[in-house]
Design a protein around this motif. Structure first.
Motif, PDB file in Angstrom:
ATOM      1  N   ARG A  46      -1.341 -12.498  -2.941  1.00 38.75           N
ATOM      2  CA  ARG A  46      -2.366 -11.480  -2.700  1.00 38.75           C
ATOM      3  C   ARG A  46      -1.782 -10.218  -2.059  1.00 38.75           C
ATOM      4  NH1 ARG A  46      -2.794 -15.704   0.659  1.00 38.75           N
ATOM      5  NH2 ARG A  46      -3.000 -15.398   2.910  1.00 38.75           N
ATOM      6  N   GLU A  47      -0.806 -10.374  -1.182  1.00 35.81           N
ATOM      7  CA  GLU A  47      -0.208  -9.184  -0.574  1.00 35.81           C
ATOM      8  C   GLU A  47       0.572  -8.378  -1.603  1.00 35.81           C
ATOM      9  OE1 GLU A  47       2.106 -10.308   2.772  1.00 35.81           O
ATOM     10  OE2 GLU A  47       0.417 -11.175   3.887  1.00 35.81           O
ATOM     11  N   GLU A  48       1.307  -9.077  -2.464  1.00 36.33           N
ATOM     12  CA  GLU A  48       2.066  -8.386  -3.512  1.00 36.33           C
ATOM     13  C   GLU A  48       1.132  -7.715  -4.518  1.00 36.33           C
ATOM     14  OE1 GLU A  48       2.656 -11.339  -2.360  1.00 36.33           O
ATOM     15  OE2 GLU A  48       4.719 -11.285  -1.604  1.00 36.33           O
ATOM     16  N   VAL A  49       0.013  -8.391  -4.826  1.00 40.01           N
ATOM     17  CA  VAL A  49      -0.959  -7.796  -5.755  1.00 40.01           C
ATOM     18  C   VAL A  49      -1.554  -6.524  -5.164  1.00 40.01           C
ATOM     19  CG1 VAL A  49      -3.201  -8.142  -6.873  1.00 40.01           C
ATOM     20  CG2 VAL A  49      -1.507  -9.981  -6.882  1.00 40.01           C
ATOM     21  N   ILE A  83      -0.117  -4.515  -3.046  1.00 35.24           N
ATOM     22  CA  ILE A  83       0.923  -3.478  -3.120  1.00 35.24           C
ATOM     23  C   ILE A  83       1.014  -2.908  -4.533  1.00 35.24           C
ATOM     24  CG2 ILE A  83       3.412  -3.059  -2.945  1.00 35.24           C
ATOM     25  CD1 ILE A  83       3.459  -5.171  -0.717  1.00 35.24           C
ATOM     26  N   PHE A  84       0.929  -3.790  -5.533  1.00 33.33           N
ATOM     27  CA  PHE A  84       0.998  -3.351  -6.923  1.00 33.33           C
ATOM     28  C   PHE A  84      -0.180  -2.431  -7.265  1.00 33.33           C
ATOM     29  CE2 PHE A  84      -0.446  -4.042 -11.313  1.00 33.33           C
ATOM     30  CZ  PHE A  84       0.649  -3.549 -12.006  1.00 33.33           C
ATOM     31  N   LEU A  85      -1.382  -2.810  -6.858  1.00 34.00           N
ATOM     32  CA  LEU A  85      -2.554  -1.987  -7.147  1.00 34.00           C
ATOM     33  C   LEU A  85      -2.455  -0.627  -6.469  1.00 34.00           C
ATOM     34  CD1 LEU A  85      -5.398  -4.674  -6.834  1.00 34.00           C
ATOM     35  CD2 LEU A  85      -4.507  -3.640  -8.931  1.00 34.00           C
ATOM     36  N   ASP A  86      -1.917  -0.645  -5.261  1.00 33.00           N
ATOM     37  CA  ASP A  86      -1.749   0.614  -4.560  1.00 33.00           C
ATOM     38  C   ASP A  86      -0.709   1.494  -5.244  1.00 33.00           C
ATOM     39  OD1 ASP A  86      -2.250   2.353  -2.237  1.00 33.00           O
ATOM     40  OD2 ASP A  86      -0.189   1.861  -1.684  1.00 33.00           O
ATOM     41  N   SER A  87       0.389   0.877  -5.715  1.00 35.21           N
ATOM     42  CA  SER A  87       1.443   1.657  -6.394  1.00 35.21           C
ATOM     43  C   SER A  87       0.965   2.227  -7.716  1.00 35.21           C
ATOM     44  CB  SER A  87       2.677   0.781  -6.614  1.00 35.21           C
ATOM     45  OG  SER A  87       2.400  -0.248  -7.553  1.00 35.21           O
ATOM     46  N   GLN A  88      -0.008   1.532  -8.338  1.00 41.71           N
ATOM     47  CA  GLN A  88      -0.561   2.019  -9.603  1.00 41.71           C
ATOM     48  C   GLN A  88      -1.733   2.970  -9.389  1.00 41.71           C
ATOM     49  OE1 GLN A  88       0.728   1.191 -12.753  1.00 41.71           O
ATOM     50  NE2 GLN A  88       2.381   0.387 -11.453  1.00 41.71           N
ATOM     51  N   GLN A  89      -1.990   3.286  -8.119  1.00 46.29           N
ATOM     52  CA  GLN A  89      -3.062   4.222  -7.766  1.00 46.29           C
ATOM     53  C   GLN A  89      -4.434   3.757  -8.274  1.00 46.29           C
ATOM     54  OE1 GLN A  89      -1.799   8.091  -9.156  1.00 46.29           O
ATOM     55  NE2 GLN A  89      -0.212   8.284  -7.596  1.00 46.29           N
ATOM     56  N   ALA A 115      -7.226   2.764  -6.708  1.00 41.82           N
ATOM     57  CA  ALA A 115      -7.865   2.734  -5.394  1.00 41.82           C
ATOM     58  C   ALA A 115      -9.083   1.814  -5.352  1.00 41.82           C
ATOM     59  CB  ALA A 115      -8.262   4.153  -4.974  1.00 41.82           C
ATOM     60  N   ASP A 116      -9.934   1.898  -6.397  1.00 41.23           N
ATOM     61  CA  ASP A 116     -11.140   1.068  -6.413  1.00 41.23           C
ATOM     62  C   ASP A 116     -10.783  -0.417  -6.436  1.00 41.23           C
ATOM     63  OD1 ASP A 116     -12.639   3.340  -6.367  1.00 41.23           O
ATOM     64  OD2 ASP A 116     -13.010   3.384  -8.534  1.00 41.23           O
ATOM     65  N   PHE A 117      -9.854  -0.791  -7.359  1.00 43.77           N
ATOM     66  CA  PHE A 117      -9.432  -2.186  -7.448  1.00 43.77           C
ATOM     67  C   PHE A 117      -8.776  -2.643  -6.134  1.00 43.77           C
ATOM     68  CE2 PHE A 117      -9.438  -1.249 -12.079  1.00 43.77           C
ATOM     69  CZ  PHE A 117     -10.319  -2.245 -12.466  1.00 43.77           C
ATOM     70  N   HIS A 118      -7.941  -1.769  -5.576  1.00 45.80           N
ATOM     71  CA  HIS A 118      -7.232  -2.113  -4.346  1.00 45.80           C
ATOM     72  C   HIS A 118      -8.210  -2.365  -3.201  1.00 45.80           C
ATOM     73  CE1 HIS A 118      -5.210  -1.122  -0.509  1.00 45.80           C
ATOM     74  NE2 HIS A 118      -4.193  -1.778  -1.047  1.00 45.80           N
TER      75      HIS A 118
END
Length: 227
Positions: A9-12, A14-20, A22-25
């Motif tokens: 979950r932490e890596e996911v 980070i991935f969502l944040d790197s892909q910008q 925001a809503d999903f993150h």
């Protein structure tokens, strides 16, 4: 799949944040979603475990009956716990809620006879395994025929959590008698004339309670004959 997602979950995030995203993150990181995900991981894990126990070549109607009874008892336990605000039945959910409950139960009661105890007599983290053991008719018959140490060692691969707790108690040294006996035996074996002797094998034979079958050992050896 859910379990793997929860572990990462932490890596996911980070991935969502790197892909910008925001809503999903934000939704993924929300407390409500994380708690729901933890619960789904636990409940599907429990259902999958029951499903696997109902399959296999050596399964029969008796083992099916024992498995279903144990699972129904677990359901009652889970309901009772949740009503009390206790999420210990669900490992990941309990961790997500940071629910740390002190365990003041007597540790030895279930070891003496698990079939005459209730789930309240054991720690929360092993209560579900305890119920499976309690409703295992084969284990109940085995308990009558062997000593405590042999019973818990036999069922360690089947019920690792509760068996490990039992064996931790049973293997504690009650006194220094065994250590003193071993030291006395070592002194007798390794004298000044044998100070370079590797005593590991000799000491094991001297301290073992198993009597060697000398006649069987001799029978397997060929006697030296004259030429």
């Amino acid at each position: 799949m859910l379990g793997r997602l929860y572990e990462l979950r932490e890596e996911v995030a980070i991935f969502l944040d790197s892909q910008q995203k925001a809503d999903f993150h934000d939704n993924f990181q929300s407390e409500g979603f994380q708690i729901t995900l933890a619960y789904l991981v636990d409940i599907f894990e429990a259902l999958n475990a029951v499903n696997l126990k109902l399959q296999g070549k050596s399964i029969n109607i008796i083992t099916h009956h024992d498995t279903i009874r144990a699972f129904m008892a677990k359901l009652d336990l889970w309901k009772c716990r949740v009503q009390q605000g206790n999420a210990a039945s669900f490992r990941n959910l309990d961790s997500a809620l940071a629910d740390n409950i002190d365990d003041r139960r007597e540790a030895w009661k279930f070891i003496r006879n698990p079939f005459q105890c209730e789930e309240a007599d054991v720690a929360d983290e092993v209560q579900e395994e305890f119920l499976e053991l309690k409703f295992n008719s084969t284990a109940k018959e085995d308990f009558k025929d062997v000593d405590l140490e042999t019973f818990w060692v036999k069922y360690l691969p089947v019920y690792p959590l509760i068996s490990h707790q039992a064996l931790r108690i049973l293997t504690l040294f009650g006194s220094t008698y065994l250590c003193e006996t071993a030291f006395s035996t070592l002194v007798a074996i390794e004298t000044k004339y044998r100070n370079r002797l590797n005593v590991e094998g000799d000491l094991r034979c001297a301290l073992s309670s198993i009597r060697p079958r000398i006649q069987d050992l001799v029978a397997k050896k060929q006697c030296q004959i004259s030429h």
